[in-house]
Design a protein around this motif. Structure first.
Motif, PDB file in Angstrom:
ATOM      1  N   THR A 115      29.723 -19.758  44.899  1.00 23.23           N
ATOM      2  CA  THR A 115      29.053 -18.510  45.258  1.00 23.23           C
ATOM      3  C   THR A 115      30.077 -17.433  45.598  1.00 23.23           C
ATOM      4  O   THR A 115      31.189 -17.728  46.055  1.00 23.23           O
ATOM      5  CB  THR A 115      28.103 -18.693  46.459  1.00 23.23           C
ATOM      6  OG1 THR A 115      28.874 -19.092  47.612  1.00 23.23           O
ATOM      7  CG2 THR A 115      27.050 -19.752  46.157  1.00 23.23           C
ATOM      8  N   TYR A 116      29.672 -16.191  45.372  1.00 20.48           N
ATOM      9  CA  TYR A 116      30.534 -15.051  45.700  1.00 20.48           C
ATOM     10  C   TYR A 116      29.636 -13.913  46.156  1.00 20.48           C
ATOM     11  O   TYR A 116      28.677 -13.552  45.471  1.00 20.48           O
ATOM     12  CB  TYR A 116      31.347 -14.614  44.482  1.00 20.48           C
ATOM     13  CG  TYR A 116      32.501 -13.692  44.811  1.00 20.48           C
ATOM     14  CD1 TYR A 116      33.749 -14.219  45.116  1.00 20.48           C
ATOM     15  CD2 TYR A 116      32.346 -12.319  44.820  1.00 20.48           C
ATOM     16  CE1 TYR A 116      34.817 -13.385  45.433  1.00 20.48           C
ATOM     17  CE2 TYR A 116      33.394 -11.475  45.136  1.00 20.48           C
ATOM     18  CZ  TYR A 116      34.635 -12.022  45.443  1.00 20.48           C
ATOM     19  OH  TYR A 116      35.692 -11.202  45.759  1.00 20.48           O
ATOM     20  N   THR A 117      29.915 -13.358  47.318  1.00 15.58           N
ATOM     21  CA  THR A 117      29.118 -12.258  47.856  1.00 15.58           C
ATOM     22  C   THR A 117      29.820 -10.929  47.617  1.00 15.58           C
ATOM     23  O   THR A 117      31.045 -10.836  47.710  1.00 15.58           O
ATOM     24  CB  THR A 117      28.871 -12.443  49.368  1.00 15.58           C
ATOM     25  OG1 THR A 117      30.135 -12.595  50.042  1.00 15.58           O
ATOM     26  CG2 THR A 117      28.031 -13.679  49.628  1.00 15.58           C
ATOM     27  N   ALA A 118      29.012  -9.915  47.297  1.00 21.02           N
ATOM     28  CA  ALA A 118      29.564  -8.593  47.016  1.00 21.02           C
ATOM     29  C   ALA A 118      28.487  -7.540  47.230  1.00 21.02           C
ATOM     30  O   ALA A 118      27.313  -7.851  47.425  1.00 21.02           O
ATOM     31  CB  ALA A 118      30.104  -8.536  45.586  1.00 21.02           C
ATOM     32  N   ALA A 119      28.896  -6.289  47.151  1.00 16.71           N
ATOM     33  CA  ALA A 119      27.971  -5.190  47.393  1.00 16.71           C
ATOM     34  C   ALA A 119      27.111  -4.867  46.175  1.00 16.71           C
ATOM     35  O   ALA A 119      26.103  -4.174  46.297  1.00 16.71           O
ATOM     36  CB  ALA A 119      28.741  -3.944  47.806  1.00 16.71           C
TER      37      ALA A 119
END
Length: 248
Positions: A115-119
């Motif tokens: 997983t990767y979180t971003a705007a």
């Protein structure tokens, strides 16, 4: 008197206190709600990209040097993989460290979830793909020697078959030639299967998905939580004020 404060409270008594001191509860709830809203007013939408690596656990133990899933998950928090992902995304290693995560699931383990979180949605999905590709690169690097051996065996078998075919065009076919060809073809199938087994332990199809946590939802949760705390605090303050009123 202390007895006035410690006197057992009945529901009717509590209700009577709230009727007299309701404005305190309302005021505290209002202040708490506003504080919760202000504190979370800067919360933005957060996207989470997800990429999944399939694990074929059956043949994994047969190959020397094959990384185990737990080690690959740990590698995502290492400096080398963070640097690789940062380079792929054109961002900093600190940004990758804050947003990249991986977990292994199944019993036995069948999936690595990256997983990767971003705007933004695109950035989140790109980050998840970069993380999954970095894991596959680690596997390929670990198994490079074994893969090279199988590829060399396959190439040698193909050359041997080509030589037999070339000789057969100038010579009459014989039982020995047929047997040699059968043996080499059998070996070629074994070598090809072994290579497919190595590269098929961890597979990633290059896709990713995403979900979003809306900032408005986070603000609503914060306001609601603050209001609940405000109710409890307001009731407490109302009780204290009622006790002080009786003393005077």
């Amino acid at each position: 008197m202390l007895s006035d404060v410690t006197e057992p409270l009945s529901f009717n008594r509590i209700l009577a206190v709230l009727k007299r001191q309701w404005w305190i509860v309302v005021a505290v709830v209002a202040v708490a709600g506003v504080a919760g809203f202000v504190a979370s007013s800067g919360v933005a939408d957060v996207y989470t990209g997800v990429a999944k690596i399939a694990i074929d656990t059956a043949p994994s133990s047969r190959y020397r040097g094959m990384p185990v899933a737990d080690d690959l998950v740990k590698a995502t928090s290492g400096s080398e993989m963070r640097a690789a992902v940062a380079q792929a995304l054109g961002t900093s290693e600190a940004d990758v460290a804050a947003n990249l995560r991986a977990t292994a699931a199944g019993n036995p383990l069948t999936t690595i979830r990256v997983t990767y979180t971003a705007a933004t949605k695109d950035a989140a999905q790109a980050g998840a793909r970069a993380g999954a590709n970095a894991i596959i690169d680690v596997v390929d690097a670990s198994m490079a020697k074994e893969i090279a051996i199988r590829e060399a065996q396959i190439e040698a078998s193909k050359k041997a078959l080509a030589a037999i075919d070339a000789a057969a065009r100038s010579e009459a076919p014989s039982a020995q030639t047929a047997y040699q060809r059968w043996a080499i073809e059998t070996q070629l199938l074994d070598y090809t299967s072994a290579l497919e087994g190595i590269v098929g332990v961890y597979t990633y199809d290059g896709t990713s998905s995403s979900s979003v946590s809306l900032g408005s939802d986070a603000r609503n949760r914060n306001v609601l939580g603050a209001a609940v705390v405000g109710v409890a605090l307001g009731i407490l303050l109302a009780g204290v004020r009622e006790a002080l009123r009786k003393r005077t």
